[in-house]
Design a protein around this motif. Structure first.
Motif, PDB file in Angstrom:
ATOM      1  N   THR A   1      -4.082  -2.370   2.350  1.00 47.92           N
ATOM      2  CA  THR A   1      -4.918  -1.299   2.878  1.00 47.92           C
ATOM      3  C   THR A   1      -4.744  -1.288   4.391  1.00 47.92           C
ATOM      4  O   THR A   1      -4.931  -2.310   5.058  1.00 47.92           O
ATOM      5  N   LYS A   2      -4.349  -0.140   4.891  1.00 49.03           N
ATOM      6  CA  LYS A   2      -4.016  -0.004   6.316  1.00 49.03           C
ATOM      7  C   LYS A   2      -5.200  -0.375   7.215  1.00 49.03           C
ATOM      8  O   LYS A   2      -6.299   0.186   7.078  1.00 49.03           O
TER       9      LYS A   2
ATOM     10  N   THR B   1      -6.116  -7.840   4.264  1.00 50.51           N
ATOM     11  CA  THR B   1      -5.604  -7.995   2.906  1.00 50.51           C
ATOM     12  C   THR B   1      -5.106  -9.423   2.792  1.00 50.51           C
ATOM     13  O   THR B   1      -4.076  -9.764   3.357  1.00 50.51           O
TER      14      THR B   1
ATOM     15  N   HIS C   1       0.167  -0.294   6.663  1.00 49.74           N
ATOM     16  CA  HIS C   1       0.255   0.887   5.796  1.00 49.74           C
ATOM     17  C   HIS C   1      -0.586   0.675   4.541  1.00 49.74           C
ATOM     18  O   HIS C   1      -1.021  -0.442   4.265  1.00 49.74           O
ATOM     19  N   ASN C   2      -0.770   1.761   3.805  1.00 50.74           N
ATOM     20  CA  ASN C   2      -1.475   1.696   2.531  1.00 50.74           C
ATOM     21  C   ASN C   2      -0.500   1.559   1.369  1.00 50.74           C
ATOM     22  O   ASN C   2       0.606   2.113   1.411  1.00 50.74           O
TER      23      ASN C   2
ATOM     24  N   THR D   1       0.756   2.732  -2.249  1.00 52.03           N
ATOM     25  CA  THR D   1       0.780   4.092  -2.804  1.00 52.03           C
ATOM     26  C   THR D   1      -0.492   4.384  -3.606  1.00 52.03           C
ATOM     27  O   THR D   1      -1.069   5.468  -3.490  1.00 52.03           O
TER      28      THR D   1
ATOM     29  N   VAL E   1      -3.413   3.290  -3.137  1.00 52.63           N
ATOM     30  CA  VAL E   1      -4.541   3.500  -2.214  1.00 52.63           C
ATOM     31  C   VAL E   1      -4.482   4.924  -1.645  1.00 52.63           C
ATOM     32  O   VAL E   1      -5.507   5.617  -1.571  1.00 52.63           O
ATOM     33  N   ASN E   2      -3.281   5.366  -1.311  1.00 53.37           N
ATOM     34  CA  ASN E   2      -3.136   6.756  -0.848  1.00 53.37           C
ATOM     35  C   ASN E   2      -3.522   7.745  -1.943  1.00 53.37           C
ATOM     36  O   ASN E   2      -4.163   8.763  -1.687  1.00 53.37           O
TER      37      ASN E   2
ATOM     38  N   ALA F   1      -7.184   7.919  -2.265  1.00 54.43           N
ATOM     39  CA  ALA F   1      -7.733   8.663  -1.132  1.00 54.43           C
ATOM     40  C   ALA F   1      -7.527  10.168  -1.352  1.00 54.43           C
ATOM     41  O   ALA F   1      -8.420  10.975  -1.084  1.00 54.43           O
TER      42      ALA F   1
ATOM     43  N   THR G   1     -13.404   3.730  -0.829  1.00 56.85           N
ATOM     44  CA  THR G   1     -13.246   2.282  -0.929  1.00 56.85           C
ATOM     45  C   THR G   1     -14.456   1.565  -0.344  1.00 56.85           C
ATOM     46  O   THR G   1     -14.808   1.755   0.818  1.00 56.85           O
TER      47      THR G   1
ATOM     48  N   LYS H   1     -12.849  -5.027  -0.522  1.00 60.78           N
ATOM     49  CA  LYS H   1     -11.702  -5.700  -1.141  1.00 60.78           C
ATOM     50  C   LYS H   1     -12.214  -6.884  -1.973  1.00 60.78           C
ATOM     51  O   LYS H   1     -13.105  -7.616  -1.545  1.00 60.78           O
TER      52      LYS H   1
ATOM     53  N   GLY I   1       3.277  -1.647  -2.067  1.00 60.21           N
ATOM     54  CA  GLY I   1       2.043  -2.092  -1.432  1.00 60.21           C
ATOM     55  C   GLY I   1       1.230  -3.069  -2.260  1.00 60.21           C
ATOM     56  O   GLY I   1       0.169  -3.514  -1.832  1.00 60.21           O
TER      57      GLY I   1
END
Ligand code: GLN
Length: 454
Positions: free
Chosen positions: A66-67, A71, A85-86, A88, A90-91, A94, A100, A103, A184
Motif C-alpha cells: 500500500t503506497k 507494509t 506503489h499500490n 493492483t 489495492v488500486n 480504490a 481501507t 493493515k 504488489g
C-alpha cells in the motif's frame, strides 16, 4: 447512512474489541476518514452503487503493498518499509471505492497456519480468545469475524485464506491461480500464491472477487481470460449438480466432529437435488511433503531480496557480507529461517533432482488427480481443515504438526484450482469450514454451490 457513518462504525467496533482480538498491525484512520468525506460529497451525484464497493470498510493483509502505508509482512525486517506503489488489487478496490481501514496481522511472510509466527503480536480467535484464528491470514479472518471490517483481503499459498476462514466462521475464497493479479503481493511461493477475499457471506465474497479479478499487464502469470459474473448464479438452485467427495478428505486424520458436520452438509446437498459420490485423490498423501519443498524452495529465492540494503531494517557491519548476515539474522523469525534453509538445501546441486525435481513431479500427479475427478463431477467437497481452531501454543513446539494442519488445502494450490471455505455449523461451539473446490476458472460454480448452503 453516510460513508462517514460506516467508517465510524468500523473504528468504534475496533475500539471495543481490538484489545482482545488484536487483528490489526496498523490502522489508517486519518486516510480513511478523509476518503469517507470525499465519497460522501460524491454520493448525491451517483446514479447507482450497483457493482461497486462504495464506502465499504475493508482490511488488507500486511503482505499486500500500500503506497505510503507501512507494509511489514509481520516481519521485523520490514518494520520501516513504506512502499512506493499500490498492489493492483489495492488500486482496484480504490476504483470500486472501498475504504481501507488498516493493515492486518499475519504469520511472518505468510508462513504459518496459526498467526503465531507474526513478528509483532498474537491475533486471537473471536470465538474463543484462547484459540488461534488460523493462518497465515489470521488477522484478515479475525477482523471480519469480529465485525471490525466488512471484508478483507488475504493471500493463500497453501491454505492461508481458507483455514483461517474455517477457524473463524467466515467465508474465504482462494481463486484460480492467475485469476487475480499478484502484482504488489510480497511473494512467498510465486507459483502458488493467490490473493482472495474474506467476507461474512458468499454474496459479498463474489462481489469482492469480481472487483479484484482480471488480467494485469504487471503480472505475467495473471491469466488473460474473461471474468464472468460471479453473482449471477446465486439463486440456491443446484439441482442435478454432481459432487465428488474424496475419501482422503473424510478419512483418518480428520476429527470425527468435523466429519459429522461434512456429512450433515452432504445431506443438505441431497435435499437440494444434487448427488454425491466418494472418489479418490490418490496422491493427496504426498501433497504436504511436496508443498513444503516447493514452497520453501521458491521462498528461499524470493526472500533473497531482503538483505538489509534494498529494503527494511539494516544492521550496519564492517563489510557487506556481514551486513547482510546480521540484518537477516536479526530481521527474520525462526520459521522464515527454517524455510530459507530447507529451500536452499532442496535447490542445491546434488540434491535438486532428489528433492525439488521429485516434488515437481508429484505436483503434476496431484494436478492430474483433480483433472480426473473433474471429468465426471462439477465440484469436490470436503472439510477445509481436519479440526476446528486449536489452542494457542498447542502446536508451536512441533513444526511438522503445524504443517499437517494444511493437508486438505495444499493440494488445491498445487493444482491451481479455486476453492472456497464456507461456515458449516459448529462442533464443540467452534465453527467448521466446508471446502468447495472447482475447476480451473470456474469460481462461478463454486460460488453457486456455496450460496446454496447458506
Ligand atoms: N500454512 C502454510 C504454510 O505455512 C500455508 C501458508 C499460506 O498459505 N500462505 O506455508
Amino acid at each position: 447512512l453516510s460513508v462517514t457513518d460506516l467508517v465510524n462504525e468500523s473504528y468504534n467496533r475496533i475500539n471495543q474489541v481490538e484489545s482482545k482480538v488484536d487483528a490489526f498491525l496498523h490502522l489508517t484512520e486519518e486516510l480513511a476518514r478523509a476518503k469517507a468525506k470525499e465519497l460522501d460529497e460524491q454520493l448525491g451525484a451517483i446514479q447507482t452503487l450497483e457493482g461497486t464497493l462504495f464506502g465499504l470498510p475493508i482490511g488488507i493483509k500486511d503482505n499486500i503493498v500500500t503506497k505510503g502505508i507501512r507494509t511489514t509482512c509481520a516481519s521485523k525486517l520490514l518494520e520501516n518499509f513504506e512502499p512506493q506503489h499500490n498492489a493492483t488489487v489495492v488500486n482496484k478496490l480504490a476504483d470500486a471505492r472501498a475504504i481501507t481501514i488498516g493493515k492486518l496481522n499475519m504469520d511472518e511472510f505468510a508462513m504459518g497456519s496459526s498467526n503465531e509466527n507474526s513478528g509483532y503480536k498474537l491475533t486471537r480467535n473471536p470465538w474463543d480468545l484462547n484459540r488461534v484464528p488460523g493462518g497465515s491470514s489470521g488477522g484478515s479472518a479475525a477482523s471480519v469475524a469480529a465485525g471490525e471490517v466488512l471484508f478483507s483481503l488475504g493471500s493463500d499459498t497453501g491454505g492461508s485464506i481458507r483455514e483461517p476462514a474455517s477457524f473463524c466462521g467466515v467465508v474465504g475464497m482462494k481463486p484460480t491461480y492467475g485469476r487475480v493479479s499478484r502484482f504488489g503481493l510480497v511473494a512467498f511461493a510465486s507459483s502458488l500464491d493467490q490473493i482472495g477475499p474474506i467476507t461474512r457471506n458468499v454474496e459479498d465474497n463474489a462481489y469482492v472477487l469480481q472487483a479484484i479479478s482480471g488480467h494485469d499487464k504487471m503480472d505475467s502469470t495473471s491469466a488473460n481470460v474473461d471474468v464472468p459474473s460471479f453473482t449471477n448464479g446465486l439463486n440456491g438452485d443446484i439441482k442435478g449438480l454432481k459432487v465428488a467427495v474424496p475419501s482422503e478428505y473424510i478419512g483418518e486424520g480428520v476429527s470425527s466432529e468435523v466429519r459429522e458436520q461434512v456429512m450433515q452438509a452432504l445431506k443438505t446437498l441431497e435435499s437440494l437435488g444434487a448427488t454425491w459420490e466418494e472418489v479418490s485423490l490418490p496422491h493427496s498423501k504426498y501433497a504436504t511433503a511436496a508443498y513444503y519443498l516447493l514452497a520453501s524452495s521458491e521462498a528461499s529465492a524470493n526472500l533473497a531480496r531482503f538483505d538489509g540494503i534494498r529494503y527494511g531494517v539494516r544492521v550496519e557491519e564492517e563489510n557487506l557480507i556481514e551486513t547482510y548476515r546480521k540484518s537477516r539474522s536479526e530481521g527474520f523469525g525462526d520459521e522464515v529461517k527454517r524455510r530459507i534453509m530447507l529451500g536452499t538445501f532442496a535447490l542445491s546441486s546434488g540434491y535438486y533432482d532428489a528433492y525439488y525435481k521429485k516434488a515437481q513431479q508429484v505436483r503434476t500427479l496431484i494436478k492430474q488427480d483433480f483433472e480426473n475427478v473433474f471429468e465426471k463431477y462439477d465440484v469436490i467437497i470436503g472439510p477445509t481443515a481436519p479440526t476446528t481452531a486449536f489452542k494457542i501454543g498447542e502446536k508451536t513446539d512441533d513444526p511438522l504438526t503445524m504443517y499437517a494442519t494444511d493437508i486438505l488445502t495444499i493440494p488445491v494450490n498445487l493444482a491451481g484450482v479455486p476453492a472456497i471455505s464456507v461456515p458449516s455449523g459448529l462442533a464443540g461451539g467452534l465453527p467448521v469450514g466446508l471446502q468447495i473446490i472447482g475447476k480451473h476458472f470456474d469460481e462461478a460454480t463454486v460460488y453457486r454451490v456455496a450460496y446454496a448452503f447458506e
